[in-house]
Design a protein around this motif. Structure first.
Motif, PDB file in Angstrom:
ATOM      1  N   ILE A 188       0.879  -1.171   0.000  1.00  0.00           N
ATOM      2  CA  ILE A 188       0.000   0.000   0.000  1.00  0.00           C
ATOM      3  C   ILE A 188       0.915   1.219   0.000  1.00  0.00           C
ATOM      4  O   ILE A 188       1.574   1.506   0.992  1.00  0.00           O
ATOM      5  CB  ILE A 188      -0.920   0.032   1.242  1.00  0.00           C
ATOM      6  CG1 ILE A 188      -1.668  -1.294   1.389  1.00  0.00           C
ATOM      7  CG2 ILE A 188      -1.893   1.200   1.153  1.00  0.00           C
ATOM      8  CD1 ILE A 188      -2.417  -1.424   2.709  1.00  0.00           C
ATOM      9  N   LYS A 189       0.993   1.897  -1.133  1.00  0.00           N
ATOM     10  CA  LYS A 189       1.921   3.017  -1.264  1.00  0.00           C
ATOM     11  C   LYS A 189       1.671   4.093  -0.196  1.00  0.00           C
ATOM     12  O   LYS A 189       0.543   4.456   0.079  1.00  0.00           O
ATOM     13  CB  LYS A 189       1.827   3.626  -2.655  1.00  0.00           C
ATOM     14  CG  LYS A 189       2.358   2.688  -3.731  1.00  0.00           C
ATOM     15  CD  LYS A 189       2.511   3.377  -5.046  1.00  0.00           C
ATOM     16  CE  LYS A 189       2.930   2.478  -6.162  1.00  0.00           C
ATOM     17  NZ  LYS A 189       3.898   1.468  -5.890  1.00  0.00           N
ATOM     18  N   SER A 190       2.770   4.557   0.394  1.00  0.00           N
ATOM     19  CA  SER A 190       2.781   5.627   1.398  1.00  0.00           C
ATOM     20  C   SER A 190       2.110   5.265   2.722  1.00  0.00           C
ATOM     21  O   SER A 190       1.765   6.152   3.498  1.00  0.00           O
ATOM     22  CB  SER A 190       2.168   6.916   0.844  1.00  0.00           C
ATOM     23  OG  SER A 190       2.972   7.415  -0.203  1.00  0.00           O
ATOM     24  N   TYR A 191       1.931   3.979   2.996  1.00  0.00           N
ATOM     25  CA  TYR A 191       1.346   3.554   4.264  1.00  0.00           C
ATOM     26  C   TYR A 191       2.271   2.598   4.990  1.00  0.00           C
ATOM     27  O   TYR A 191       2.928   1.762   4.375  1.00  0.00           O
ATOM     28  CB  TYR A 191       0.030   2.786   4.045  1.00  0.00           C
ATOM     29  CG  TYR A 191      -1.184   3.636   3.855  1.00  0.00           C
ATOM     30  CD1 TYR A 191      -2.033   3.914   4.922  1.00  0.00           C
ATOM     31  CD2 TYR A 191      -1.506   4.145   2.615  1.00  0.00           C
ATOM     32  CE1 TYR A 191      -3.176   4.672   4.744  1.00  0.00           C
ATOM     33  CE2 TYR A 191      -2.644   4.915   2.426  1.00  0.00           C
ATOM     34  CZ  TYR A 191      -3.467   5.168   3.495  1.00  0.00           C
ATOM     35  OH  TYR A 191      -4.592   5.920   3.312  1.00  0.00           O
ATOM     36  N   LEU A 192       2.302   2.717   6.307  1.00  0.00           N
ATOM     37  CA  LEU A 192       2.829   1.679   7.166  1.00  0.00           C
ATOM     38  C   LEU A 192       2.037   1.734   8.458  1.00  0.00           C
ATOM     39  O   LEU A 192       1.200   2.612   8.657  1.00  0.00           O
ATOM     40  CB  LEU A 192       4.345   1.766   7.369  1.00  0.00           C
ATOM     41  CG  LEU A 192       4.998   3.047   7.818  1.00  0.00           C
ATOM     42  CD1 LEU A 192       4.877   3.219   9.315  1.00  0.00           C
ATOM     43  CD2 LEU A 192       6.469   2.962   7.472  1.00  0.00           C
TER      44      LEU A 192
ATOM     45  N   SER B  35       0.205 -15.530   1.611  1.00  0.00           N
ATOM     46  CA  SER B  35      -0.398 -16.586   0.788  1.00  0.00           C
ATOM     47  C   SER B  35      -0.070 -16.350  -0.678  1.00  0.00           C
ATOM     48  O   SER B  35       0.360 -15.271  -1.071  1.00  0.00           O
ATOM     49  CB  SER B  35      -1.910 -16.613   1.002  1.00  0.00           C
ATOM     50  OG  SER B  35      -2.474 -15.438   0.482  1.00  0.00           O
ATOM     51  N   ALA B  36      -0.303 -17.356  -1.466  1.00  0.00           N
ATOM     52  CA  ALA B  36       0.038 -17.269  -2.885  1.00  0.00           C
ATOM     53  C   ALA B  36      -1.182 -16.931  -3.737  1.00  0.00           C
ATOM     54  O   ALA B  36      -1.265 -17.340  -4.876  1.00  0.00           O
ATOM     55  CB  ALA B  36       0.649 -18.592  -3.338  1.00  0.00           C
ATOM     56  N   VAL B  37      -2.134 -16.188  -3.187  1.00  0.00           N
ATOM     57  CA  VAL B  37      -3.314 -15.844  -3.977  1.00  0.00           C
ATOM     58  C   VAL B  37      -3.035 -14.605  -4.817  1.00  0.00           C
ATOM     59  O   VAL B  37      -2.146 -13.810  -4.524  1.00  0.00           O
ATOM     60  CB  VAL B  37      -4.556 -15.590  -3.084  1.00  0.00           C
ATOM     61  CG1 VAL B  37      -4.969 -16.848  -2.376  1.00  0.00           C
ATOM     62  CG2 VAL B  37      -4.322 -14.475  -2.103  1.00  0.00           C
ATOM     63  N   ASP B  38      -3.825 -14.451  -5.859  1.00  0.00           N
ATOM     64  CA  ASP B  38      -3.722 -13.307  -6.750  1.00  0.00           C
ATOM     65  C   ASP B  38      -4.447 -12.134  -6.084  1.00  0.00           C
ATOM     66  O   ASP B  38      -5.651 -12.202  -5.857  1.00  0.00           O
ATOM     67  CB  ASP B  38      -4.375 -13.672  -8.092  1.00  0.00           C
ATOM     68  CG  ASP B  38      -4.282 -12.556  -9.119  1.00  0.00           C
ATOM     69  OD1 ASP B  38      -3.458 -11.637  -8.934  1.00  0.00           O
ATOM     70  OD2 ASP B  38      -5.043 -12.609 -10.100  1.00  0.00           O
ATOM     71  N   ILE B  39      -3.721 -11.092  -5.737  1.00  0.00           N
ATOM     72  CA  ILE B  39      -4.343  -9.959  -5.049  1.00  0.00           C
ATOM     73  C   ILE B  39      -4.018  -8.657  -5.756  1.00  0.00           C
ATOM     74  O   ILE B  39      -3.057  -8.553  -6.500  1.00  0.00           O
ATOM     75  CB  ILE B  39      -3.905  -9.865  -3.559  1.00  0.00           C
ATOM     76  CG1 ILE B  39      -2.389  -9.766  -3.454  1.00  0.00           C
ATOM     77  CG2 ILE B  39      -4.445 -11.014  -2.764  1.00  0.00           C
ATOM     78  CD1 ILE B  39      -1.876  -9.597  -2.046  1.00  0.00           C
ATOM     79  N   GLU B  40      -4.859  -7.694  -5.522  1.00  0.00           N
ATOM     80  CA  GLU B  40      -4.628  -6.345  -6.025  1.00  0.00           C
ATOM     81  C   GLU B  40      -5.182  -5.393  -4.989  1.00  0.00           C
ATOM     82  O   GLU B  40      -5.915  -5.793  -4.087  1.00  0.00           O
ATOM     83  CB  GLU B  40      -5.318  -6.134  -7.374  1.00  0.00           C
ATOM     84  CG  GLU B  40      -6.826  -6.226  -7.306  1.00  0.00           C
ATOM     85  CD  GLU B  40      -7.500  -6.065  -8.659  1.00  0.00           C
ATOM     86  OE1 GLU B  40      -7.794  -4.907  -9.013  1.00  0.00           O
ATOM     87  OE2 GLU B  40      -7.730  -7.065  -9.320  1.00  0.00           O
ATOM     88  N   ILE B  41      -4.820  -4.136  -5.081  1.00  0.00           N
ATOM     89  CA  ILE B  41      -5.337  -3.148  -4.138  1.00  0.00           C
ATOM     90  C   ILE B  41      -6.012  -2.043  -4.920  1.00  0.00           C
ATOM     91  O   ILE B  41      -5.589  -1.717  -6.028  1.00  0.00           O
ATOM     92  CB  ILE B  41      -4.226  -2.604  -3.218  1.00  0.00           C
ATOM     93  CG1 ILE B  41      -4.833  -1.769  -2.117  1.00  0.00           C
ATOM     94  CG2 ILE B  41      -3.191  -1.822  -3.988  1.00  0.00           C
ATOM     95  CD1 ILE B  41      -3.950  -1.599  -0.923  1.00  0.00           C
ATOM     96  N   THR B  42      -7.073  -1.509  -4.369  1.00  0.00           N
ATOM     97  CA  THR B  42      -7.797  -0.427  -5.016  1.00  0.00           C
ATOM     98  C   THR B  42      -8.159   0.627  -3.981  1.00  0.00           C
ATOM     99  O   THR B  42      -8.396   0.316  -2.820  1.00  0.00           O
ATOM    100  CB  THR B  42      -9.087  -0.944  -5.699  1.00  0.00           C
ATOM    101  OG1 THR B  42      -9.765   0.177  -6.262  1.00  0.00           O
ATOM    102  CG2 THR B  42     -10.012  -1.648  -4.738  1.00  0.00           C
TER     103      THR B  42
ATOM    104  N   ILE C  32      -8.706  -4.315  -0.092  1.00  0.00           N
ATOM    105  CA  ILE C  32      -7.856  -5.301  -0.747  1.00  0.00           C
ATOM    106  C   ILE C  32      -8.773  -6.290  -1.445  1.00  0.00           C
ATOM    107  O   ILE C  32      -9.683  -6.826  -0.831  1.00  0.00           O
ATOM    108  CB  ILE C  32      -6.958  -6.019   0.282  1.00  0.00           C
ATOM    109  CG1 ILE C  32      -6.011  -5.007   0.906  1.00  0.00           C
ATOM    110  CG2 ILE C  32      -6.203  -7.164  -0.373  1.00  0.00           C
ATOM    111  CD1 ILE C  32      -5.178  -5.563   2.019  1.00  0.00           C
ATOM    112  N   ILE C  33      -8.524  -6.511  -2.721  1.00  0.00           N
ATOM    113  CA  ILE C  33      -9.353  -7.413  -3.505  1.00  0.00           C
ATOM    114  C   ILE C  33      -8.596  -8.724  -3.695  1.00  0.00           C
ATOM    115  O   ILE C  33      -7.454  -8.714  -4.142  1.00  0.00           O
ATOM    116  CB  ILE C  33      -9.647  -6.816  -4.894  1.00  0.00           C
ATOM    117  CG1 ILE C  33     -10.134  -5.407  -4.770  1.00  0.00           C
ATOM    118  CG2 ILE C  33     -10.538  -7.743  -5.682  1.00  0.00           C
ATOM    119  CD1 ILE C  33     -11.540  -5.138  -5.049  1.00  0.00           C
TER     120      ILE C  33
END
Length: 171
Positions: free
Chosen positions: A59-63, A108-115, A159-160
Motif C-alpha cells: 500500500i503506497k505511502s502507508y505503514l 499466501s500465494a493468492v492473486d491480489i490487487e489493491i484499489t 484489498i481485492i
C-alpha cells in the motif's frame, strides 16, 4: 477511545509516509524501538536492459505502528512520516485482527490487487478452504467477477482477492 483502552495499551495505527519513503520511515521507527509493520510484495520490474524481482510497499505511502497513544508525537517526529490517518475526525486505529489478516493475505500465494475505490459494503463471507481459510470479508462485484474484498475501513482502501465462489460461505 475504545472501551478498556488506556494510555498504557498499545494499538495499531496506520500512518502516511512521504512519497517513496516507506522503507526509510520503517527503518527509522524500528531504530526508535517502535513496533512497525510495512506490508511488502515482490514485483518483477522491467528495465531497458534487465528484469529484477524487488520488494515494494503493498500500500503506497502507508505503514502501521503498534504504539501507546502517548507515543504518537514520537512517530510524527520520525523522518519520512507525514501524518496519522484520520477517520471521522479522530486518529484511526486498527484491530490486531486486521493486521494479522493483512499479513496472512500477503503470505499466501493468492492473486491480489489493491484499489482505492470506495467499495460498497456487501454480504459478509468467510473463506472455507485453501491458504486463506477462515479469513472474513465482504463480497463485491468488481470487473464483473465475484471476488472477496477484505475491507480495512480505517485506512481508505480495500484489498481485492480473487477467490472462487465455491470457496466462500455466508456468515
Amino acid at each position: 477511545m475504545a472501551l478498556g483502552l488506556n494510555h498504557h495499551t498499545t494499538q495499531w495505527y496506520p500512518v502516511y509516509t512521504h512519497p517513496r519513503a516507506e522503507k526509510k520511515a520503517y527503518e527509522a521507527l524500528e531504530k526508535k524501538g517502535i513496533v512497525t509493520y510495512l506490508p511488502l510484495r515482490k514485483t518483477l520490474k522491467q528495465w531497458s536492459d534487465r528484469k529484477k524481482w524487488i520488494e515494494e510497499p503493498f500500500i503506497k505511502s502507508y505503514l502501521f505502528v503498534n504504539i501507546k497513544p502517548t507515543e504518537q508525537a514520537e512517530v510524527l517526529m520520525t523522518k519520512g512520516i507525514a501524518r496519522f490517518i484520520y477517520f471521522s475526525g479522530k486518529i484511526a486505529s486498527m484491530p490486531d485482527r486486521q493486521i494479522e489478516d493483512l499479513k496472512l493475505v500477503l503470505a499466501s500465494a493468492v492473486d491480489i490487487e489493491i484499489t482505492e475505490e470506495a467499495l460498497q459494503p456487501g454480504e459478509r463471507v468467510r473463506i472455507k478452504a485453501g491458504p486463506l481459510k477462515d479469513l472474513e470479508g465482504e463480497v463485491v462485484a468488481y470487473r464483473s467477477e465475484k471476488q472477496l474484498a477484505l475491507r480495512f475501513e480505517n485506512i481508505g482502501c480495500s484489498i481485492i482477492i480473487h477467490v472462487g465462489a465455491s470457496l466462500i460461505q455466508r456468515i
